[in-house]
Design a protein around this motif. Structure first.
Motif, PDB file in Angstrom:
ATOM      1  N   LEU A  36       0.823  -1.207   0.000  1.00  0.00           N
ATOM      2  CA  LEU A  36       0.000   0.000   0.000  1.00  0.00           C
ATOM      3  C   LEU A  36       0.856   1.256   0.000  1.00  0.00           C
ATOM      4  O   LEU A  36       0.579   2.225  -0.699  1.00  0.00           O
ATOM      5  N   VAL A 256     -11.555  -8.020  -0.941  1.00  0.00           N
ATOM      6  CA  VAL A 256     -11.723  -6.586  -1.221  1.00  0.00           C
ATOM      7  C   VAL A 256     -10.352  -5.927  -1.315  1.00  0.00           C
ATOM      8  O   VAL A 256     -10.076  -5.147  -2.235  1.00  0.00           O
ATOM      9  N   PHE A 257      -9.478  -6.250  -0.362  1.00  0.00           N
ATOM     10  CA  PHE A 257      -8.137  -5.669  -0.345  1.00  0.00           C
ATOM     11  C   PHE A 257      -7.351  -6.090  -1.587  1.00  0.00           C
ATOM     12  O   PHE A 257      -6.611  -5.285  -2.166  1.00  0.00           O
ATOM     13  N   SER A 259      -8.553  -6.675  -4.484  1.00  0.00           N
ATOM     14  CA  SER A 259      -9.056  -5.859  -5.602  1.00  0.00           C
ATOM     15  C   SER A 259      -8.392  -4.486  -5.617  1.00  0.00           C
ATOM     16  O   SER A 259      -8.055  -3.949  -6.678  1.00  0.00           O
ATOM     17  N   ILE A 260      -8.198  -3.905  -4.413  1.00  0.00           N
ATOM     18  CA  ILE A 260      -7.508  -2.610  -4.307  1.00  0.00           C
ATOM     19  C   ILE A 260      -6.061  -2.752  -4.772  1.00  0.00           C
ATOM     20  O   ILE A 260      -5.532  -1.880  -5.466  1.00  0.00           O
ATOM     21  N   LEU A 263      -5.615  -2.524  -8.472  1.00  0.00           N
ATOM     22  CA  LEU A 263      -5.644  -1.138  -8.953  1.00  0.00           C
ATOM     23  C   LEU A 263      -4.294  -0.457  -8.724  1.00  0.00           C
ATOM     24  O   LEU A 263      -3.783   0.253  -9.600  1.00  0.00           O
ATOM     25  N   LEU A 264      -3.711  -0.686  -7.532  1.00  0.00           N
ATOM     26  CA  LEU A 264      -2.410  -0.089  -7.227  1.00  0.00           C
ATOM     27  C   LEU A 264      -1.319  -0.669  -8.124  1.00  0.00           C
ATOM     28  O   LEU A 264      -0.417   0.050  -8.567  1.00  0.00           O
TER      29      LEU A 264
END
Length: 275
Positions: A36, A256-257, A259-260, A263-264
């Protein structure tokens, strides 16, 4: 970027939010915050005029430096439960130190930030898929001998240094494949994060000394303002995330994480290819 800009309330707020978020997710999902942190630190530095090539390198190095602090609190919690396999830590650590230094002192300094961004994107995409599918490797064998563990540690340290992560997405599957119980593998991986971080940070600091055009607050490739604020904030929220893990649907949250993370990864891939 001048020294006055480092005291910008917006910058401090952005870094604090990143630290609070990554700390909570680390405690909740049992993952390091590097995946992240790197994209967001890259964005924050880019908005403040740091060239993309240098921003990526500094984001990776700074992310790794925060692991020194977060791993200590994590290891203490796991050690109290008797979950850390210190015998495995002792055998993997020498290879980890060698691999980390080879990556951070040598390859990291030689590679362009854009190439590192592409490698980071591919690694995060692989990790997100692993998390999304929640696949555990079947335990089929025992831990290898001294030479095998030296090589395994070297690989973990080397790859971790190139992506600014603590190595959990490599070391946990490796240990479970070698018949180490999953809770021991996670705890031991947290303990391995400390030598990975220390060795890599030493390499980033030394290899960054001769780099021209570093922004204010840089110590080699480490960006000290981000390190201080993120590390200070993540320590507060990691225990909250760990507590929340017992009451929230972690398996769904992991998807969900993941999926994020896709994107990153896509953003970092675009950043690398564009460069």
């Amino acid at each position: 970027m001048n020294l006055a800009a480092l005291l910008d309330p917006l910058l401090i707020a952005e870094l604090a939010a990143l630290g609070l978020g990554t700390g909570f997710l680390a405690g909740l999902l049992g993952i390091g915050g590097g995946m992240l942190m790197v994209p967001f630190i890259t964005i924050i530095m880019g908005q403040r005029g740091v060239p993309a090539d240098l921003a990526v390198k500094m984001a990776i190095a700074t992310s790794m430096a925060t692991i020194i602090f977060t791993s200590v609190s994590s290891v203490r919690a796991h050690h109290k439960r008797g979950a850390v396999r210190w015998d495995i830590v002792q055998r993997l650590a020498p290879g980890i130190v060698i691999g980390s230094l080879a990556g951070s002192l040598g390859v990291f300094a030689l590679l362009k930030g854009t190439a590192l961004a592409i490698f980071f994107a591919l690694f995060v995409g692989f990790s997100a898929t692993q998390m999304f599918l929640d696949k555990k490797p079947k335990p089929t064998r025992q831990m290898p001998g001294t030479g095998g563990q030296l090589a395994a540690g070297g690989t973990i340290g080397f790859i971790s240094g190139l992506v600014g992560a603590g190595g959990g997405f490599i070391s946990v599957p490796f240990m479970t494949w070698c018949n180490v119980a999953i809770h021991n593998a996670v705890a031991t991986s947290a303990a391995l994060g400390f030598p990975i971080a220390v060795a890599n940070v030493l390499g980033y600091v030394l290899s960054g000394q001769s780099v021209q055009g570093l922004p204010a607050g840089a110590f080699g490739y480490i960006w000290l303002p981000a390190l201080v604020v993120i590390a200070a904030c993540s320590v507060f929220t990691a225990p909250l995330g760990a507590r929340a893990a017992h009451s929230l649907p972690v398996k769904k949250l992991k998807r969900v994480f993941a999926s994020i993370l896709y994107l990153l990864a896509a953003y970092m891939l675009w950043k690398g290819l564009r460069g």
